[in-house]
Design a protein around this motif. Structure first.
Motif, PDB file in Angstrom:
ATOM      1  N   ARG A  63       0.840  -1.202   0.000  1.00  0.00           N
ATOM      2  CA  ARG A  63       0.000   0.000   0.000  1.00  0.00           C
ATOM      3  C   ARG A  63       0.872   1.248   0.000  1.00  0.00           C
ATOM      4  O   ARG A  63       0.579   2.221  -0.683  1.00  0.00           O
ATOM      5  CB  ARG A  63      -0.956   0.009   1.192  1.00  0.00           C
ATOM      6  N   GLN A  64       1.954   1.238   0.791  1.00  0.00           N
ATOM      7  CA  GLN A  64       2.866   2.389   0.824  1.00  0.00           C
ATOM      8  C   GLN A  64       3.561   2.561  -0.524  1.00  0.00           C
ATOM      9  O   GLN A  64       3.670   3.679  -1.037  1.00  0.00           O
ATOM     10  CB  GLN A  64       3.904   2.214   1.940  1.00  0.00           C
ATOM     11  N   ALA A  65       4.012   1.475  -1.112  1.00  0.00           N
ATOM     12  CA  ALA A  65       4.667   1.538  -2.423  1.00  0.00           C
ATOM     13  C   ALA A  65       3.688   2.067  -3.469  1.00  0.00           C
ATOM     14  O   ALA A  65       4.051   2.908  -4.307  1.00  0.00           O
ATOM     15  CB  ALA A  65       5.186   0.160  -2.825  1.00  0.00           C
ATOM     16  N   ALA A  66       2.448   1.614  -3.426  1.00  0.00           N
ATOM     17  CA  ALA A  66       1.437   2.086  -4.380  1.00  0.00           C
ATOM     18  C   ALA A  66       1.180   3.578  -4.206  1.00  0.00           C
ATOM     19  O   ALA A  66       1.042   4.313  -5.189  1.00  0.00           O
ATOM     20  CB  ALA A  66       0.141   1.296  -4.209  1.00  0.00           C
ATOM     21  N   SER A  67       1.138   4.042  -2.975  1.00  0.00           N
ATOM     22  CA  SER A  67       0.912   5.456  -2.708  1.00  0.00           C
ATOM     23  C   SER A  67       2.043   6.313  -3.282  1.00  0.00           C
ATOM     24  O   SER A  67       1.800   7.334  -3.941  1.00  0.00           O
ATOM     25  CB  SER A  67       0.785   5.689  -1.196  1.00  0.00           C
ATOM     26  N   LEU A  68       3.269   5.908  -3.042  1.00  0.00           N
ATOM     27  CA  LEU A  68       4.426   6.642  -3.585  1.00  0.00           C
ATOM     28  C   LEU A  68       4.407   6.624  -5.110  1.00  0.00           C
ATOM     29  O   LEU A  68       4.712   7.626  -5.763  1.00  0.00           O
ATOM     30  CB  LEU A  68       5.730   6.041  -3.058  1.00  0.00           C
ATOM     31  N   THR A  69       4.035   5.497  -5.674  1.00  0.00           N
ATOM     32  CA  THR A  69       4.007   5.344  -7.126  1.00  0.00           C
ATOM     33  C   THR A  69       2.916   6.213  -7.741  1.00  0.00           C
ATOM     34  O   THR A  69       3.135   6.862  -8.773  1.00  0.00           O
ATOM     35  CB  THR A  69       3.818   3.862  -7.500  1.00  0.00           C
ATOM     36  N   ARG A  70       1.750   6.277  -7.109  1.00  0.00           N
ATOM     37  CA  ARG A  70       0.671   7.139  -7.623  1.00  0.00           C
ATOM     38  C   ARG A  70       1.084   8.610  -7.579  1.00  0.00           C
ATOM     39  O   ARG A  70       0.767   9.371  -8.495  1.00  0.00           O
ATOM     40  CB  ARG A  70      -0.620   6.905  -6.848  1.00  0.00           C
ATOM     41  N   GLU A  71       1.811   9.003  -6.557  1.00  0.00           N
ATOM     42  CA  GLU A  71       2.286  10.386  -6.472  1.00  0.00           C
ATOM     43  C   GLU A  71       3.257  10.681  -7.617  1.00  0.00           C
ATOM     44  O   GLU A  71       3.184  11.737  -8.238  1.00  0.00           O
ATOM     45  CB  GLU A  71       2.945  10.655  -5.122  1.00  0.00           C
ATOM     46  N   ARG A  72       4.142   9.771  -7.916  1.00  0.00           N
ATOM     47  CA  ARG A  72       5.084   9.968  -9.032  1.00  0.00           C
ATOM     48  C   ARG A  72       4.322  10.022 -10.358  1.00  0.00           C
ATOM     49  O   ARG A  72       4.656  10.823 -11.237  1.00  0.00           O
ATOM     50  CB  ARG A  72       6.135   8.848  -9.064  1.00  0.00           C
ATOM     51  N   THR A  73       3.292   9.217 -10.494  1.00  0.00           N
ATOM     52  CA  THR A  73       2.478   9.247 -11.708  1.00  0.00           C
ATOM     53  C   THR A  73       1.854  10.626 -11.883  1.00  0.00           C
ATOM     54  O   THR A  73       1.847  11.173 -12.990  1.00  0.00           O
ATOM     55  CB  THR A  73       1.390   8.164 -11.655  1.00  0.00           C
ATOM     56  N   GLN A  98       3.063  13.408 -10.826  1.00  0.00           N
ATOM     57  CA  GLN A  98       4.150  14.308 -11.221  1.00  0.00           C
ATOM     58  C   GLN A  98       4.434  14.195 -12.713  1.00  0.00           C
ATOM     59  O   GLN A  98       4.564  15.205 -13.412  1.00  0.00           O
ATOM     60  CB  GLN A  98       5.417  13.996 -10.421  1.00  0.00           C
ATOM     61  N   LEU A  99       4.527  12.970 -13.207  1.00  0.00           N
ATOM     62  CA  LEU A  99       4.807  12.756 -14.630  1.00  0.00           C
ATOM     63  C   LEU A  99       3.648  13.224 -15.512  1.00  0.00           C
ATOM     64  O   LEU A  99       3.870  13.694 -16.635  1.00  0.00           O
ATOM     65  CB  LEU A  99       5.098  11.277 -14.895  1.00  0.00           C
ATOM     66  N   GLN A 100       2.442  13.100 -15.021  1.00  0.00           N
ATOM     67  CA  GLN A 100       1.251  13.466 -15.790  1.00  0.00           C
ATOM     68  C   GLN A 100       1.287  14.932 -16.237  1.00  0.00           C
ATOM     69  O   GLN A 100       0.731  15.290 -17.273  1.00  0.00           O
ATOM     70  CB  GLN A 100      -0.013  13.180 -14.955  1.00  0.00           C
ATOM     71  N   LYS A 101       1.975  15.784 -15.497  1.00  0.00           N
ATOM     72  CA  LYS A 101       2.049  17.203 -15.859  1.00  0.00           C
ATOM     73  C   LYS A 101       2.712  17.400 -17.224  1.00  0.00           C
ATOM     74  O   LYS A 101       2.417  18.357 -17.922  1.00  0.00           O
ATOM     75  CB  LYS A 101       2.799  17.996 -14.785  1.00  0.00           C
ATOM     76  N   TRP A 102       3.595  16.478 -17.613  1.00  0.00           N
ATOM     77  CA  TRP A 102       4.218  16.593 -18.937  1.00  0.00           C
ATOM     78  C   TRP A 102       3.254  16.195 -20.040  1.00  0.00           C
ATOM     79  O   TRP A 102       3.496  16.489 -21.205  1.00  0.00           O
ATOM     80  CB  TRP A 102       5.506  15.775 -19.021  1.00  0.00           C
ATOM     81  N   LEU A 103       2.168  15.552 -19.699  1.00  0.00           N
ATOM     82  CA  LEU A 103       1.135  15.234 -20.683  1.00  0.00           C
ATOM     83  C   LEU A 103       0.025  16.277 -20.672  1.00  0.00           C
ATOM     84  O   LEU A 103      -0.450  16.692 -21.725  1.00  0.00           O
ATOM     85  CB  LEU A 103       0.541  13.841 -20.400  1.00  0.00           C
ATOM     86  N   ASP A 104      -0.391  16.691 -19.481  1.00  0.00           N
ATOM     87  CA  ASP A 104      -1.513  17.631 -19.359  1.00  0.00           C
ATOM     88  C   ASP A 104      -1.105  19.072 -19.606  1.00  0.00           C
ATOM     89  O   ASP A 104      -1.904  19.870 -20.068  1.00  0.00           O
ATOM     90  CB  ASP A 104      -2.133  17.541 -17.962  1.00  0.00           C
ATOM     91  N   GLY A 105       0.114  19.421 -19.248  1.00  0.00           N
ATOM     92  CA  GLY A 105       0.570  20.793 -19.358  1.00  0.00           C
ATOM     93  C   GLY A 105       0.203  21.605 -18.129  1.00  0.00           C
ATOM     94  O   GLY A 105      -0.471  21.131 -17.215  1.00  0.00           O
ATOM     95  N   VAL A 106       0.694  22.841 -18.132  1.00  0.00           N
ATOM     96  CA  VAL A 106       0.423  23.780 -17.048  1.00  0.00           C
ATOM     97  C   VAL A 106      -0.256  25.010 -17.639  1.00  0.00           C
ATOM     98  O   VAL A 106      -0.258  25.218 -18.858  1.00  0.00           O
ATOM     99  CB  VAL A 106       1.720  24.169 -16.303  1.00  0.00           C
ATOM    100  N   GLU A 107      -0.812  25.822 -16.778  1.00  0.00           N
ATOM    101  CA  GLU A 107      -1.529  27.020 -17.233  1.00  0.00           C
ATOM    102  C   GLU A 107      -0.579  28.010 -17.893  1.00  0.00           C
ATOM    103  O   GLU A 107       0.555  28.198 -17.450  1.00  0.00           O
ATOM    104  CB  GLU A 107      -2.244  27.687 -16.057  1.00  0.00           C
ATOM    105  N   GLU A 108      -1.074  28.661 -18.926  1.00  0.00           N
ATOM    106  CA  GLU A 108      -0.311  29.716 -19.582  1.00  0.00           C
ATOM    107  C   GLU A 108      -0.027  30.808 -18.563  1.00  0.00           C
ATOM    108  O   GLU A 108      -0.863  31.128 -17.728  1.00  0.00           O
ATOM    109  CB  GLU A 108      -1.093  30.296 -20.758  1.00  0.00           C
ATOM    110  N   GLY A 109       1.168  31.361 -18.632  1.00  0.00           N
ATOM    111  CA  GLY A 109       1.565  32.401 -17.697  1.00  0.00           C
ATOM    112  C   GLY A 109       2.403  31.876 -16.548  1.00  0.00           C
ATOM    113  O   GLY A 109       2.932  32.651 -15.760  1.00  0.00           O
TER     114      GLY A 109
END
Length: 157
Positions: free
Chosen positions: A111-121, A123-134
């Motif tokens: 459960r702890q490993a899954a939690s850490l892994t979901r958090e990293r996911t 983090q990586l997702q931001k390179w797919l979704d992008g961030v707000e302009e500005g």
């Protein structure tokens, strides 16, 4: 009469979308009748989190494949994150004599490993979704596209 979770069925459910995987995990835990089954459920949860991480990581590599400098550093960061995750788990659960953490140890570890892994996911997702302009600190994150109704010169109906 209580039935035990069917490993293949549960594995297939956990391999589906993250929302389905969460529902399957809860169903698995709800149906678990003993510690071994709880351990099995948490192991499948950890595997599902790892698969999702790998899917997002591969999508980032694919989407940003033309940026060699970014890809090289992302791979380096991912290798470092994996080492950090393993070290973090050992900090939470230092190696002790067998049985030290009790019968729930495998479930807790997973459960702890899954939690850490979901958090990293996430983090990586931001390179797919992008961030707000500005966002002046966006760095290598892509900028989210502006919805057509918000583009300059257009008005909403």
């Amino acid at each position: 009469m209580r039935t035990t979770p069917k490993p293949l069925f549960l594995a297939l459910m956990l391999a589906a979308s993250p929302a389905t995987a969460n529902a399957a995990q809860q169903t698995c835990l709800d149906n678990a009748g003993n510690q071994q089954e709880i351990n099995q459920c948490s192991g499948m949860e950890n595997q599902a989190a790892d698969r999702e991480l790998n899917n997002v990581y591969q999508a980032v590599l694919l989407q940003h494949g033309g940026d060699k400098a970014f890809i090289d550093h992302l791979k380096q960061a991912q290798r470092a994150w994996l080492k950090w995750r393993d070290a973090e788990l050992l900090a939470i659960y230092p190696e002790r004599e067998p049985g030290y953490y009790g019968s729930g140890f495998n479930a807790c570890w997973n459960r702890q490993a899954a939690s850490l892994t979901r958090e990293r996911t996430r983090q990586l997702q931001k390179w797919l979704d992008g961030v707000e302009e500005g966002d002046v600190c966006a760095g290598s994150y892509p900028i989210k596209p502006t919805p057509p109704e918000l583009q300059e010169g257009r008005t909403s109906p």
